[in-house]
Design a protein around this motif. Structure first.
Motif, PDB file in Angstrom:
ATOM      1  N   ASN A 124       0.730  -1.275  -0.071  1.00 49.64           N
ATOM      2  CA  ASN A 124       0.007   0.083   0.124  1.00 49.64           C
ATOM      3  C   ASN A 124       0.745   1.195   0.003  1.00 49.64           C
ATOM      4  O   ASN A 124       0.564   2.193  -0.657  1.00 49.64           O
ATOM      5  CB  ASN A 124      -0.933   0.005   1.116  1.00 49.64           C
ATOM      6  CG  ASN A 124      -1.995  -0.784   1.085  1.00 49.64           C
ATOM      7  OD1 ASN A 124      -2.533  -1.066  -0.202  1.00 49.64           O
ATOM      8  ND2 ASN A 124      -2.858  -1.250   2.070  1.00 49.64           N
ATOM      9  N   THR A 173       2.347   1.738  -3.603  1.00 49.08           N
ATOM     10  CA  THR A 173       1.288   2.275  -4.319  1.00 49.08           C
ATOM     11  C   THR A 173       0.865   3.721  -4.213  1.00 49.08           C
ATOM     12  O   THR A 173       0.448   4.330  -5.289  1.00 49.08           O
ATOM     13  CB  THR A 173       0.138   1.333  -4.264  1.00 49.08           C
ATOM     14  OG1 THR A 173       0.402   0.138  -4.564  1.00 49.08           O
ATOM     15  CG2 THR A 173      -1.181   1.574  -5.127  1.00 49.08           C
ATOM     16  N   ARG A 195       3.572   5.675  -5.967  1.00 48.31           N
ATOM     17  CA  ARG A 195       2.938   5.558  -7.159  1.00 48.31           C
ATOM     18  C   ARG A 195       1.691   6.518  -7.705  1.00 48.31           C
ATOM     19  O   ARG A 195       2.019   7.543  -8.760  1.00 48.31           O
ATOM     20  CB  ARG A 195       2.578   4.220  -7.935  1.00 48.31           C
ATOM     21  CG  ARG A 195       2.637   3.923  -9.247  1.00 48.31           C
ATOM     22  CD  ARG A 195       2.030   2.696  -9.578  1.00 48.31           C
ATOM     23  NE  ARG A 195       2.034   2.234 -11.087  1.00 48.31           N
ATOM     24  CZ  ARG A 195       1.459   1.282 -11.633  1.00 48.31           C
ATOM     25  NH1 ARG A 195       1.362   0.202 -11.000  1.00 48.31           N
ATOM     26  NH2 ARG A 195       1.586   1.178 -13.007  1.00 48.31           N
ATOM     27  N   SER A 196       0.898   6.477  -7.174  1.00 45.24           N
ATOM     28  CA  SER A 196      -0.188   7.447  -7.310  1.00 45.24           C
ATOM     29  C   SER A 196       0.209   9.028  -7.019  1.00 45.24           C
ATOM     30  O   SER A 196      -0.264   9.841  -7.659  1.00 45.24           O
ATOM     31  CB  SER A 196      -1.639   7.147  -6.301  1.00 45.24           C
ATOM     32  OG  SER A 196      -2.106   5.702  -6.566  1.00 45.24           O
ATOM     33  N   ALA A 208       6.035  -1.877  -5.582  1.00 47.77           N
ATOM     34  CA  ALA A 208       4.775  -1.458  -5.866  1.00 47.77           C
ATOM     35  C   ALA A 208       5.001   0.046  -6.116  1.00 47.77           C
ATOM     36  O   ALA A 208       3.730   0.538  -6.720  1.00 47.77           O
ATOM     37  CB  ALA A 208       3.960  -1.775  -4.235  1.00 47.77           C
ATOM     38  N   ALA A 248      -4.393   2.584  -0.137  1.00 47.31           N
ATOM     39  CA  ALA A 248      -3.831   2.963  -1.265  1.00 47.31           C
ATOM     40  C   ALA A 248      -4.841   3.414  -2.326  1.00 47.31           C
ATOM     41  O   ALA A 248      -4.664   4.475  -3.090  1.00 47.31           O
ATOM     42  CB  ALA A 248      -3.047   1.604  -2.128  1.00 47.31           C
ATOM     43  N   THR A 252      -5.538   7.191  -3.637  1.00 46.08           N
ATOM     44  CA  THR A 252      -5.461   7.507  -5.008  1.00 46.08           C
ATOM     45  C   THR A 252      -6.724   8.171  -5.486  1.00 46.08           C
ATOM     46  O   THR A 252      -6.696   9.158  -6.074  1.00 46.08           O
ATOM     47  CB  THR A 252      -5.449   6.115  -5.733  1.00 46.08           C
ATOM     48  OG1 THR A 252      -4.297   5.530  -5.481  1.00 46.08           O
ATOM     49  CG2 THR A 252      -5.515   6.218  -7.397  1.00 46.08           C
TER      50      THR A 252
END
Length: 242
Positions: free
Chosen positions: A112, A115, A118-119, A145, A221, A225
């Motif tokens: 999480n 992620t 990444r977001s 991730a 996550a 996002t």
């Protein structure tokens, strides 16, 4: 040309040790596995301190050491093995910065955390802050991730939410107002899926908001996002024929 042939090689054993948080913190280093992550580090100008690649490939450039495939697979955290591993210096930002920050509190799943990174990169967040009881963003699972975002988004550790920039917006399921687009510097505060944010953290925020959903909650996550999208999206344009 020297080629490493045994997983008992001291350098490969050091890679194994860096999968443990205590050893990562002591060394101030972390590992990234796979061609995409190595390329992301290079694109971000984050040089590898050392690197290892399967013999016969040119991955990572001239500074990477050749390793027999079975030996490299033996120290990989990926079930299918890997063709290249890089070792990098951990870079912690001195403080989280705005105009848009994501704060994670008690998010214990490294997948999480990665992620969210990444977001955060996808939606242009300026930093991610990790608070108490969060998974290590430099753990192998979190790094994977993040899909390379660990090299592009500043990450800071904070002890108190007073360190967070801008208006602090606590995301609490089914509480407060529906989340809306931000009009100024903002920190989105996200808690663990089950426990959420502690009451003292929520009470210290300027605003409490929720993501309108039918179910009980979203995991950390996914919530981060959706919140990043809603906070940064442009107002819709309505056109009509005169």
């Amino acid at each position: 040309m020297n080629i490493i042939t045994s997983p008992q090689n001291p350098h490969l054993q050091q890679l194994r040790r860096l999968t443990r948080k205590r050893d990562r913190e002591r060394a101030g280093r972390f590992v990234a596995e796979g061609e995409d992550l190595i390329a992301a580090a290079e694109l971000a100008g984050w040089p590898a301190l050392e690197g290892y690649r399967v013999t016969g490939s040119e991955l990572g450039g001239s500074g990477f050491t050749d390793v027999e495939e079975k030996a490299l697979a033996a120290v990989s955290t990926l079930g299918s093995g890997t063709r290249v591993i890089g070792v990098y210096e951990q870079r912690w930002a001195k403080a989280p910065v705005g105009p848009l920050c994501v704060y994670l509190h008690g998010v214990g799943d490294p997948g999480n955390v990665g992620t969210v990174l990444r977001s955060a990169q996808a939606f242009g967040a300026s930093s991610v802050a990790v608070g108490p009881d969060c998974a290590d963003p430099y753990s192998p699972k979190a790094v994977r991730a993040s899909m390379g975002a660990i090299f592009g988004v500043p990450v800071a550790r904070v002890e108190s939410i007073t360190e967070l920039p801008g208006e602090r917006v606590a995301l609490v399921a089914h509480a407060g107002e529906p989340l809306r687009r931000s009009s100024g510097p903002t920190t989105l505060l996200v808690g663990a899926e089950r426990e959420g944010l502690p009451e003292d953290v929520v009470s210290a925020c300027e605003r409490v908001a929720h993501i309108p959903i039918e179910g009980e909650s979203l995991n950390a996550a996914m919530a981060a996002t959706v919140a990043l999208y809603e906070t940064t999206r442009q107002p819709s344009r309505v056109t009509r024929d005169d």
